[in-house]
Design an enzyme around this catalytic site. Structure first.
Site, short mmCIF file in Angstrom:
data_model
loop_
_atom_site.label_atom_id
_atom_site.label_comp_id
_atom_site.label_asym_id
_atom_site.label_seq_id
_atom_site.Cartn_x
_atom_site.Cartn_y
_atom_site.Cartn_z
N ASP A 161 0.83 -1.21 0.00
CA ASP A 161 0.00 0.00 0.00
C ASP A 161 0.86 1.25 0.00
O ASP A 161 0.55 2.23 -0.67
CB ASP A 161 -0.96 0.02 1.20
CG ASP A 161 -1.76 1.32 1.21
OD1 ASP A 161 -2.46 1.58 0.23
OD2 ASP A 161 -1.64 2.09 2.16
N SER A 183 -6.78 0.12 0.09
CA SER A 183 -5.68 0.83 0.74
C SER A 183 -5.94 0.94 2.25
O SER A 183 -5.10 0.58 3.08
CB SER A 183 -5.55 2.23 0.11
OG SER A 183 -4.79 3.08 0.90
N1 URA Z 1 -6.60 6.98 2.97
C1 URA Z 1 -5.87 5.90 2.67
O1 URA Z 1 -5.18 5.36 3.51
N2 URA Z 1 -5.94 5.43 1.43
C2 URA Z 1 -6.68 5.98 0.48
O2 URA Z 1 -6.70 5.50 -0.62
C3 URA Z 1 -7.44 7.13 0.79
C4 URA Z 1 -7.38 7.62 2.05
#
Ligand code: URA
Length: 433
Positions: A161, A183
């Site tokens: 991520d 994410s």
């Molecule tokens: N926060 C996150 O951690 N990921 C995203 O894609 C959007 C907000």
């Protein structure tokens, strides 16, 4: 299997198999798949979407791209919190020390700014000395010792991520429901908390502009949570205008510290009390929401919540003299007022335009390797519903060059709509799911 075929599949709108998703996530994490190949696939996902099964597979592949923590040895009642992103969103900085000081352990991994939305990590890093990238052992140790640790996404937790997030930011691939859900949930699953509360922001300054989309995202994240044995609650909040009155990294830290001392704008207070009281409930510290709100106010008034913030800053290497004396934060060299073009009432203050202006000032990134200027940003003095006089300062721009200051003044002026008739203040909490 090869990455070109996977990109081709998604480009044509086909469903990816679990194996294809894992091949991409693992290959990209290890550096075997390049940034440009990953960008192409991410864009194809943005354009063609994913079905729920693909989103679940993507989430789990990203969560397991690194270590998945088990925090049950620290405490069973840890409640994690995450926001889908907003402009001026400093809620984590205020809320988490309050909750920790009441006795709910906080082990929170945050992100950098994304698109026009700010990131908690960038805000924490504006405190001189504060180290956000500590290792997992120290993270857990801090939670054990002082009940709270606020860190950035370490390379050990959900590293996929971390890489994809930075790439999305630089390639206009942020506002995609599958990518946002995977994410957020991959990070939350990897961080180990069983209870998760999500601030799903909704409006012009959020990735979800409509309540309908915010509900879809919420249901998806709750579904992913349920499948991985997590208790997920979502609260939809209004992100048509910035949260609180500051946008920009050290400016927001200053606002957060003042809030922890009880000086809070009405919208920040409503968010803090609502999220905080549900977090106490999730942690098993009381089912009565009104009583929980009173408990939070007491914690702030006693100074204990502020003390907890000082404690976590100190523990992570931050210079607490900045927190104790907020004037120590270096100011941007050019501070210019935005004057109201007419007398009347603020009918709208576009979070999107304010967010864009703050990124261009240097509070956010245009490219993933860009450095942030912690000093710059915008202070909004007037928000929706407020009365204004002609030529009154409705905002201040904090810039590092006169040219940028002038450009931002125009942008922020355009972010305001001022009308003759009185305007009702908008609600901040839109829905609890
Ligand atoms: N926060 C996150 O951690 N990921 C995203 O894609 C959007 C907000």
């Amino acid at each position: 299997m090869n990455i070109k075929d996977i990109i081709e599949n998604k480009k044509r709108g086909n469903e990816l198999t679990k194996e294809e998703i894992e091949f991409f996530v693992n290959g990209y994490t290890k550096g075997e798949i390049t940034d440009y190949q990953a960008s192409a696939l991410i864009m194809a996902i943005c354009l063609n979407g994913m079905v729920i099964r693909e989103i679940s597979d993507l989430t789990m592949a990203m969560a397991y791209s690194g270590e998945v923590l088990d925090l049950s040895d620290i405490a069973p009642n840890i409640v994690d919190k995450h926001s889908t992103g907003g402009v001026g969103d400093k809620i984590t900085l205020i809320l988490m020390p309050i909750i920790a000081s009441i006795g709910v352990p906080v082990a929170k991994m945050s992100g950098r700014g994304l698109g026009i939305t700010g990131g908690t990590v960038d805000k924490l890093q504006s405190i001189p000395g504060y180290v956000t990238d500590i290792d997992i052992k120290e993270f857990k140790q801090n939670v054990k010792e002082i009940g709270i640790s606020l860190i950035s996404q370490s390379m050990d937790l959900a590293p996929a991520d971390k890489k994809i997030y930075a790439l999305r930011d630089a390639t206009a691939c942020v506002d995609s429901i599958p990518l946002i859900a995977s994410s957020i949930m991959s990070k939350k699953i990897a961080s180990g908390a069983k209870n998760i509360i999500l601030d799903v922001t909704c409006g012009k300054g959020a990735f979800m502009e409509t309540k309908k989309d915010a509900r879809v995202l919420s249901k998806l994240m709750k579904y992913i949570g349920k499948n991985s044995d997590r208790n997920v609650m979502c609260i939809l909040t209004n992100m048509n205008e910035p949260v609180g009155y500051s946008v920009g990294n050290s400016l927001e830290v200053v606002e957060a510290v003042k809030a922890l001392k009880g000086d809070m704008s009405e919208d920040v207070k409503e968010i803090i009390l609502t999220f905080g009281s549900y977090m106490l409930k999730m942690a098993g510290l009381g089912d009565n929401i009104e009583e929980n709100k009173a408990r939070i106010m007491k914690e702030i008034e006693s100074g204990k919540a502020y003390d907890k913030f000082v404690e976590v800053v100190k523990k992570q290497g931050g210079d607490i003299s900045y927190i104790e004396n907020l004037d120590k934060f270096e100011k941007a060299p050019y501070i210019m007022p935005v004057l109201s073009p007419k007398a009347g009432y603020v009918a709208d203050l576009s979070a999107e335009l304010v967010g864009r202006a703050s990124v261009e000032l240097g509070a956010g990134r245009q490219r993933k390797e860009d450095e942030i200027d912690p000093r710059v940003g915008i202070i909004v003095c007037k928000k929706t519903g407020d009365k204004v006089e002609k030529e009154e300062a409705i905002a201040y721009v904090h810039a590092n060059s006169p040219e940028k200051a002038e450009e931002a003044v125009l942008k922020v002026k355009n972010a305001y709509t001022i009308v003759d008739k009185k305007v009702k203040k908008p609600s901040v909490i839109l829905e609890i799911l």
